[in-house]
Design a protein around this motif. Structure first.
Motif, mmCIF file in Angstrom:
data_model
loop_
_atom_site.group_PDB
_atom_site.id
_atom_site.type_symbol
_atom_site.label_atom_id
_atom_site.label_comp_id
_atom_site.label_asym_id
_atom_site.label_seq_id
_atom_site.Cartn_x
_atom_site.Cartn_y
_atom_site.Cartn_z
ATOM 1 N N LEU A 144 0.839 -1.210 0.000
ATOM 2 C CA LEU A 144 0.000 0.000 0.000
ATOM 3 C C LEU A 144 0.869 1.253 0.000
ATOM 4 C CD1 LEU A 144 0.093 1.455 3.032
ATOM 5 C CD2 LEU A 144 -1.399 -0.442 3.614
ATOM 6 N N LYS A 145 0.265 2.349 -0.401
ATOM 7 C CA LYS A 145 0.920 3.655 -0.330
ATOM 8 C C LYS A 145 0.086 4.525 0.606
ATOM 9 C CE LYS A 145 2.713 3.388 -4.998
ATOM 10 N NZ LYS A 145 2.484 3.746 -6.404
ATOM 11 N N ALA A 146 0.743 5.108 1.617
ATOM 12 C CA ALA A 146 0.043 5.977 2.565
ATOM 13 C C ALA A 146 0.662 7.374 2.487
ATOM 14 C CB ALA A 146 0.171 5.424 3.971
ATOM 15 N N LYS A 147 -0.239 8.374 2.547
ATOM 16 C CA LYS A 147 0.244 9.761 2.407
ATOM 17 C C LYS A 147 0.251 10.464 3.757
ATOM 18 C CE LYS A 147 -2.006 13.092 0.027
ATOM 19 N NZ LYS A 147 -2.627 13.561 -1.195
ATOM 20 N N ASN A 148 1.368 11.131 4.049
ATOM 21 C CA ASN A 148 1.465 11.933 5.273
ATOM 22 C C ASN A 148 0.620 13.193 5.084
ATOM 23 O OD1 ASN A 148 2.361 13.889 7.228
ATOM 24 N ND2 ASN A 148 4.114 12.549 7.629
ATOM 25 N N VAL A 149 -0.378 13.386 5.959
ATOM 26 C CA VAL A 149 -1.302 14.513 5.751
ATOM 27 C C VAL A 149 -0.631 15.865 6.038
ATOM 28 C CG1 VAL A 149 -3.434 13.225 6.164
ATOM 29 C CG2 VAL A 149 -2.255 14.248 8.103
ATOM 30 N N LYS A 150 0.515 15.841 6.727
ATOM 31 C CA LYS A 150 1.197 17.104 7.048
ATOM 32 C C LYS A 150 2.237 17.474 5.991
ATOM 33 C CE LYS A 150 0.308 17.052 11.955
ATOM 34 N NZ LYS A 150 0.713 16.522 13.244
ATOM 35 N N THR A 151 2.934 16.456 5.461
ATOM 36 C CA THR A 151 4.027 16.761 4.513
ATOM 37 C C THR A 151 3.685 16.373 3.071
ATOM 38 O OG1 THR A 151 5.020 14.587 4.773
ATOM 39 C CG2 THR A 151 5.698 16.298 6.352
ATOM 40 N N GLY A 152 2.702 15.503 2.912
ATOM 41 C CA GLY A 152 2.356 15.026 1.572
ATOM 42 C C GLY A 152 3.244 13.884 1.107
ATOM 43 N N ALA A 153 4.234 13.512 1.940
ATOM 44 C CA ALA A 153 5.161 12.440 1.550
ATOM 45 C C ALA A 153 4.429 11.095 1.499
ATOM 46 C CB ALA A 153 6.312 12.371 2.549
ATOM 47 N N ILE A 154 4.838 10.286 0.542
ATOM 48 C CA ILE A 154 4.218 8.957 0.390
ATOM 49 C C ILE A 154 5.117 7.909 1.026
ATOM 50 C CG2 ILE A 154 3.575 7.167 -1.290
ATOM 51 C CD1 ILE A 154 1.574 9.378 -1.446
ATOM 52 N N LYS A 155 4.493 7.045 1.832
ATOM 53 C CA LYS A 155 5.233 5.936 2.444
ATOM 54 C C LYS A 155 4.681 4.632 1.869
ATOM 55 C CE LYS A 155 6.450 4.114 7.000
ATOM 56 N NZ LYS A 155 7.901 4.155 6.982
ATOM 57 N N GLU A 156 5.591 3.754 1.441
ATOM 58 C CA GLU A 156 5.132 2.470 0.891
ATOM 59 C C GLU A 156 5.350 1.370 1.914
ATOM 60 O OE1 GLU A 156 6.243 1.437 -3.061
ATOM 61 O OE2 GLU A 156 6.251 3.531 -3.730
ATOM 62 N N LEU A 157 4.347 0.501 2.037
ATOM 63 C CA LEU A 157 4.460 -0.639 2.953
ATOM 64 C C LEU A 157 4.177 -1.920 2.190
ATOM 65 C CD1 LEU A 157 2.412 0.314 6.177
ATOM 66 C CD2 LEU A 157 4.885 0.357 5.880
ATOM 67 N N LYS A 158 4.914 -2.981 2.545
ATOM 68 C CA LYS A 158 4.613 -4.293 1.952
ATOM 69 C C LYS A 158 3.638 -4.998 2.893
ATOM 70 C CE LYS A 158 8.486 -5.506 -0.924
ATOM 71 N NZ LYS A 158 9.911 -5.738 -0.838
ATOM 72 N N VAL A 159 2.416 -5.190 2.454
ATOM 73 C CA VAL A 159 1.420 -5.911 3.261
ATOM 74 C C VAL A 159 0.615 -6.835 2.345
ATOM 75 C CG1 VAL A 159 1.098 -4.159 5.085
ATOM 76 C CG2 VAL A 159 -0.265 -4.015 2.995
ATOM 77 N N SER A 160 0.084 -7.915 2.913
ATOM 78 C CA SER A 160 -0.751 -8.781 2.067
ATOM 79 C C SER A 160 -2.233 -8.658 2.413
ATOM 80 C CB SER A 160 -0.289 -10.232 2.159
ATOM 81 O OG SER A 160 -0.126 -10.582 3.500
ATOM 82 N N GLY A 161 -2.532 -7.812 3.407
ATOM 83 C CA GLY A 161 -3.945 -7.583 3.742
ATOM 84 C C GLY A 161 -4.158 -6.181 4.261
ATOM 85 N N VAL A 162 -5.295 -5.589 3.902
ATOM 86 C CA VAL A 162 -5.644 -4.253 4.409
ATOM 87 C C VAL A 162 -7.061 -4.335 4.982
ATOM 88 C CG1 VAL A 162 -5.956 -1.815 3.840
ATOM 89 C CG2 VAL A 162 -4.216 -3.145 2.631
ATOM 90 N N PHE A 163 -7.188 -4.002 6.266
ATOM 91 C CA PHE A 163 -8.496 -4.034 6.926
ATOM 92 C C PHE A 163 -8.985 -2.602 7.112
ATOM 93 C CE2 PHE A 163 -9.201 -8.459 7.976
ATOM 94 C CZ PHE A 163 -7.953 -9.000 7.683
ATOM 95 N N ILE A 164 -10.113 -2.292 6.501
ATOM 96 C CA ILE A 164 -10.678 -0.948 6.612
ATOM 97 C C ILE A 164 -11.624 -0.967 7.810
ATOM 98 C CG2 ILE A 164 -11.911 0.907 5.397
ATOM 99 C CD1 ILE A 164 -9.429 0.008 3.825
ATOM 100 N N ALA A 165 -11.331 -0.135 8.823
ATOM 101 C CA ALA A 165 -12.143 -0.148 10.057
ATOM 102 C C ALA A 165 -12.491 1.283 10.444
ATOM 103 C CB ALA A 165 -11.367 -0.848 11.166
ATOM 104 N N ILE A 166 -13.201 1.947 9.549
ATOM 105 C CA ILE A 166 -13.516 3.373 9.794
ATOM 106 C C ILE A 166 -14.989 3.566 10.183
ATOM 107 C CG2 ILE A 166 -11.624 4.201 8.328
ATOM 108 C CD1 ILE A 166 -13.760 4.758 6.152
ATOM 109 N N GLY A 167 -15.616 2.499 10.643
ATOM 110 C CA GLY A 167 -16.991 2.614 11.146
ATOM 111 C C GLY A 167 -18.022 1.941 10.255
#
Ligand code: NDP
Length: 353
Positions: free
Chosen positions: A256-279
């Motif tokens: 996945l690619k995640a964006k830092n909301v303060k700097t805009g920098a993109i961080k890449e992570l190696k994951v095989s699952g993403v759990f969306i838990a926003i309600g």
């Protein structure tokens, strides 16, 4: 309808005409009461066709209540957008969510429930019999109602999230965590659900990264402490999910690619699952002002019951349960609602004698 043979022509024609009228008339779905032709009257109406609704229909049909189930716009509910289901009891190996819901549906029909592919978008519980109106403007009256409209997991709305749903993207750790043994995964969100899911997932995953859009969590303090002290969990603060990446063949998540909301920098992570838990959003908009809902829109039932504040109206499954949210707990509550409705209708019959 049996038409006797060897009748004079006029009588035979009249008989055919009566048969046609019977088949065309919406009153065919009517099961109790002598009501006007244009407003079918139902003894028990069930709104929503997930595990709760179908189970209520199965029990009610077997109690001879002749229930009518309005299956709605997404017949089968959340399980129809799931792939492997390994935790529904009664199956030795994994079954597919859509197949499981087909079985619920067929079982309810086999025992006599009436299924209507109609969407109720208005109810009136202020007078009896209750009134239900479909989005096509058709009206039904009912002696009792079971609400089993469920709740929808909230999604972020990313294209890649939709693409990998069921193939590495999930909205339920209890359902899918088992598939991520010794793998690295991510959880999105900062509420109780996200923290609870992250903690639960440490039972399987080698590492869990919780990605949250702020620098503090909404979850209860005790849960936060457990999360922050867990050796397998890392928190990525001030980041939002930007994209989920993966393979096409077989379809699977690889990162996945995640964006830092303060700097805009993109961080890449190696994951095989993403759990969306926003309600979750309970499907209760049409009941607002009709029955008591809590601040988050869930139907309020006293613990251990399916009773709403309106006698004769019951609620089962995720529409009233924000804690367990499982197919099997929803099915259990569907059974409870049918038994509660049966008792209510028996009392109603006794009172009218
Ligand atoms: P919540 O609404 O409490 O939390 C949702 C989380 O998702 C928040 O941290 C929110 O961030 C984040 N979020 C929302 N939208 C986005 C988005 N578009 N992008 C990124 N992040 C987003 O939902 P929950 O499901 O956690 O909880 C619902 C209710 O159920 C709560 O009352 C909770 O206490 C209860 N519950 C209780 C449990 C228990 O008692 N064991 C277990 C689970 C839930 P932000 O904080 O910035 O708004």
């Amino acid at each position: 309808m049996d038409c006797p043979r060897q009748k004079p022509f006029l009588l035979a024609w009249l008989c055919k005409f009566a048969c046609c009228l019977f088949l065309l008339n919406p009153i065919n779905t009517v099961h109790s009461g002598e009501t006007p032709m244009t407003t079918p009257h139902l003894r028990l109406a069930i709104i929503g066709s997930g595990p709760a609704g179908y189970t209520a229909a199965i029990y009610a049909a077997r109690a001879n209540l002749k229930p009518t189930i309005f299956t709605g716009l997404q017949p089968g509910g959340q399980l129809t957008i799931t792939t492997d289901v390994e935790n529904y009891p009664g199956f030795a190996t994994a079954v597919q969510g859509p197949w499981l819901m087909e079985q619920f549906k067929a079982q309810s029909e086999n025992v006599g429930a009436i299924l209507l592919a109609e969407h109720i978008d208005k109810v009136d519980f202020s007078k009896r019999p209750f009134t239900l109106t479909t989005d096509m403007g058709k009206t039904y009256t009912a002696d009792s109602v079971i609400i089993s409209t469920g709740a929808q997991a909230r999604w972020l709305g990313l294209e890649s999230e939709t693409k990998f749903q069921g193939y590495g993207v999930s909205g339920c750790a209890t359902c899918d965590g088992f598939f991520y043994k010794n793998q690295e995964i991510a959880v999105i969100g900062g509420g109780n659900t996200a923290v609870e899911e992250a903690l639960y997932l440490t039972n399987f995953a080698s590492k869990v990264t919780l990605i949250h859009r702020r620098d503090s969590l909404r979850a209860e303090k005790v849960m936060q402490e457990r999360l922050l002290n867990h050796p397998k969990i890392e928190v990525l603060w001030d980041h939002v999910l930007d994209e989920i990446t993966g393979d096409e063949n077989p379809k699977s998540v690889t990162g996945l690619k995640a964006k830092n909301v303060k700097t805009g920098a993109i961080k890449e992570l190696k994951v095989s699952g993403v759990f969306i838990a926003i309600g979750h959003d309970p499907a209760t908009k049409l009941f607002k002002g009709q029955i008591n809902l809590d601040a988050e829109g869930y139907i309020i039932c006293p613990p251990g019951t399916t009773n709403t504040n309106i006698e004769g109206v019951f609620a089962a499954g995720d529409v009233q349960d924000k804690l367990y949210r499982q197919a099997v707990t929803a099915a259990g509550q569907g059974c409870m609602a049918a038994l509660d409705a049966e008792r209510y209708l028996a009392n109603l019959d006794a009172a009218s004698k």
